[in-house]
Design a protein around this motif. Structure first.
Motif, mmCIF file in Angstrom:
data_model
loop_
_atom_site.group_PDB
_atom_site.id
_atom_site.type_symbol
_atom_site.label_atom_id
_atom_site.label_comp_id
_atom_site.label_asym_id
_atom_site.label_seq_id
_atom_site.Cartn_x
_atom_site.Cartn_y
_atom_site.Cartn_z
ATOM 1 N N GLU A 55 0.837 -1.197 0.000
ATOM 2 C CA GLU A 55 0.000 0.000 0.000
ATOM 3 C C GLU A 55 0.871 1.246 0.000
ATOM 4 O OE1 GLU A 55 -2.388 -0.329 3.498
ATOM 5 O OE2 GLU A 55 -3.712 -1.867 2.662
ATOM 6 N N GLY A 56 0.267 2.388 -0.344
ATOM 7 C CA GLY A 56 0.939 3.677 -0.257
ATOM 8 C C GLY A 56 2.193 3.752 -1.108
ATOM 9 N N TRP A 57 3.216 4.380 -0.539
ATOM 10 C CA TRP A 57 4.471 4.572 -1.264
ATOM 11 C C TRP A 57 5.159 3.257 -1.606
ATOM 12 C CZ3 TRP A 57 5.837 8.384 -4.082
ATOM 13 C CH2 TRP A 57 5.431 9.687 -3.775
ATOM 14 N N SER A 58 4.995 2.261 -0.743
ATOM 15 C CA SER A 58 5.598 0.956 -1.032
ATOM 16 C C SER A 58 5.067 0.393 -2.338
ATOM 17 C CB SER A 58 5.312 -0.020 0.114
ATOM 18 O OG SER A 58 5.966 0.376 1.290
ATOM 19 N N MET A 59 3.784 0.560 -2.583
ATOM 20 C CA MET A 59 3.177 0.089 -3.828
ATOM 21 C C MET A 59 3.705 0.882 -5.019
ATOM 22 S SD MET A 59 -0.868 -0.108 -4.866
ATOM 23 C CE MET A 59 -1.022 1.690 -4.804
ATOM 24 N N VAL A 60 3.810 2.202 -4.859
ATOM 25 C CA VAL A 60 4.309 3.060 -5.942
ATOM 26 C C VAL A 60 5.742 2.698 -6.298
ATOM 27 C CG1 VAL A 60 4.903 5.428 -6.595
ATOM 28 C CG2 VAL A 60 2.782 4.973 -5.345
ATOM 29 N N LEU A 61 6.584 2.582 -5.285
ATOM 30 C CA LEU A 61 7.993 2.261 -5.518
ATOM 31 C C LEU A 61 8.135 0.873 -6.123
ATOM 32 C CD1 LEU A 61 9.495 3.647 -2.186
ATOM 33 C CD2 LEU A 61 9.533 4.733 -4.443
ATOM 34 N N ASN A 62 7.310 -0.038 -5.683
ATOM 35 C CA ASN A 62 7.326 -1.393 -6.222
ATOM 36 C C ASN A 62 7.043 -1.402 -7.726
ATOM 37 O OD1 ASN A 62 7.384 -4.363 -5.524
ATOM 38 N ND2 ASN A 62 5.365 -4.238 -6.464
ATOM 39 N N GLU A 63 6.054 -0.616 -8.143
ATOM 40 C CA GLU A 63 5.722 -0.537 -9.566
ATOM 41 C C GLU A 63 6.841 0.136 -10.358
ATOM 42 O OE1 GLU A 63 3.133 -2.054 -10.981
ATOM 43 O OE2 GLU A 63 2.726 -2.809 -8.965
ATOM 44 N N LEU A 64 7.449 1.138 -9.772
ATOM 45 C CA LEU A 64 8.565 1.802 -10.451
ATOM 46 C C LEU A 64 9.719 0.835 -10.678
ATOM 47 C CD1 LEU A 64 8.714 5.283 -8.646
ATOM 48 C CD2 LEU A 64 8.115 4.872 -11.037
ATOM 49 N N LEU A 65 10.062 0.078 -9.658
ATOM 50 C CA LEU A 65 11.221 -0.809 -9.728
ATOM 51 C C LEU A 65 10.982 -2.058 -10.577
ATOM 52 C CD1 LEU A 65 12.309 -0.630 -5.984
ATOM 53 C CD2 LEU A 65 13.529 0.376 -7.924
ATOM 54 N N HIS A 66 9.729 -2.512 -10.617
ATOM 55 C CA HIS A 66 9.443 -3.775 -11.309
ATOM 56 C C HIS A 66 8.743 -3.617 -12.654
ATOM 57 C CE1 HIS A 66 9.861 -5.285 -7.079
ATOM 58 N NE2 HIS A 66 10.563 -6.202 -7.712
ATOM 59 N N VAL A 67 8.219 -2.431 -12.937
ATOM 60 C CA VAL A 67 7.481 -2.239 -14.187
ATOM 61 C C VAL A 67 7.974 -1.020 -14.961
ATOM 62 C CG1 VAL A 67 5.213 -1.863 -15.241
ATOM 63 C CG2 VAL A 67 5.407 -3.314 -13.204
ATOM 64 N N VAL A 68 7.891 0.147 -14.345
ATOM 65 C CA VAL A 68 8.160 1.402 -15.065
ATOM 66 C C VAL A 68 9.608 1.502 -15.529
ATOM 67 C CG1 VAL A 68 8.121 3.919 -14.940
ATOM 68 C CG2 VAL A 68 6.306 2.585 -13.842
ATOM 69 N N VAL A 69 10.546 1.357 -14.608
ATOM 70 C CA VAL A 69 11.966 1.476 -14.971
ATOM 71 C C VAL A 69 12.390 0.376 -15.950
ATOM 72 C CG1 VAL A 69 14.346 1.371 -14.106
ATOM 73 C CG2 VAL A 69 12.635 2.778 -12.918
ATOM 74 N N PRO A 70 12.027 -0.898 -15.712
ATOM 75 C CA PRO A 70 12.375 -1.924 -16.707
ATOM 76 C C PRO A 70 11.806 -1.635 -18.090
ATOM 77 C CG PRO A 70 11.750 -2.963 -14.648
ATOM 78 C CD PRO A 70 11.445 -1.504 -14.492
ATOM 79 N N PHE A 71 10.538 -1.229 -18.151
ATOM 80 C CA PHE A 71 9.914 -0.950 -19.442
ATOM 81 C C PHE A 71 10.592 0.242 -20.124
ATOM 82 C CE2 PHE A 71 6.641 1.217 -22.013
ATOM 83 C CZ PHE A 71 6.348 0.199 -22.901
ATOM 84 N N MET A 72 10.890 1.282 -19.360
ATOM 85 C CA MET A 72 11.538 2.465 -19.946
ATOM 86 C C MET A 72 12.943 2.139 -20.456
ATOM 87 S SD MET A 72 10.416 5.787 -17.680
ATOM 88 C CE MET A 72 11.303 6.853 -18.869
ATOM 89 N N PHE A 73 13.662 1.287 -19.711
ATOM 90 C CA PHE A 73 15.022 0.951 -20.161
ATOM 91 C C PHE A 73 14.975 0.070 -21.405
ATOM 92 C CE2 PHE A 73 19.379 -0.788 -19.751
ATOM 93 C CZ PHE A 73 20.053 0.411 -19.618
#
Length: 216
Positions: A108-126
């Motif tokens: 929940e909260g920031w943990s969920m946001v950071l989790n998506e960044l590390l596992h989805v957003v950053v990998p997809f962007m790279f």
């Protein structure tokens, strides 16, 4: 002489660099203040996650290309072989998390946001960066063997440390729970995934090189 990044590449890298470092630093802060263990132990555990290590490689690589391209470290991370290897690592992170681990925890909260960044957003962007901005014609099949060293060293480290700390960052590496035989099978499967993706990326690069030769 190294070619300077285009404006579009600089803008894209700037966004990627910001998101990667933001996620890593904020996650580090939350992890270190979680109270789950002593600070020293939490520090070691943080860097025991392949997700963190691979996102850190993405952050360092992207920052080096954006700001340090004329330096020795910048020239190293500009190499297509290096960028492609990191692309493979971060895509493995995304694939394993989203197919195996995603539903094991409720965040929940920031943990969920950071989790998506590390596992989805950053990998997809790279991955997008690799597709559109990285020259691929110099990739060779033999690159595979060097690229497998990092995952191998990581696995050996986790196994050795887990044997006396009983901490395994991922369930499929937990020797205490599943036994050594099962974990070794899991490691073989993951190694095959690394090898398959590496060969796929190299194959894409070599095909593009052949197409360029035909067009020339």
């Amino acid at each position: 002489m190294e070619k300077s990044p285009s404006l579009s590449e600089k803008v894209y890298l700037s966004i990627l660099v910001f998101l990667a470092w933001f996620a890593l630093i904020f996650q580090f802060y939350l992890h270190l203040n979680s109270g789950a263990a002593a600070k020293a132990e939490l520090l070691i555990r943080f860097f025991s996650y392949f997700t963190i290590d691979s996102n850190l490689l993405v952050a360092i690589c992207s920052t080096s290309i954006l700001l340090l391209k004329s330096t020795s470290i910048g020239k190293f991370f500009c190499k297509p072989q290096v960028v492609t290897a990191i692309s493979v690592y971060i895509i493995v992170v995304a694939l394993i998390y989203n197919t195996v681990l995603r539903f094991l925890w409720v965040l929940e909260g920031w943990s969920m946001v950071l989790n998506e960044l590390l596992h989805v957003v950053v990998p997809f962007m790279f991955l997008i960066y690799w597709i559109y901005f990285v020259p691929k014609h110099r990739l060779q099949w033999k690159n595979l063997w060097l690229w497998l060293i990092y995952p191998l060293v990581y696995t050996v480290f986790v196994m050795i440390r887990g044997s006396y700390s009983d901490f395994y960052p991922y369930p499929f590496l937990n020797v205490t729970k599943f036994g050594l035989d099962k974990v070794l099978v899991n490691c073989v499967i993951i190694t095959v995934l690394f090898a398959f993706l590496s060969l796929l990326f190299i194959g894409i690069g070599r095909r593009k090189a052949k197409l360029n030769q035909v067009m020339d």
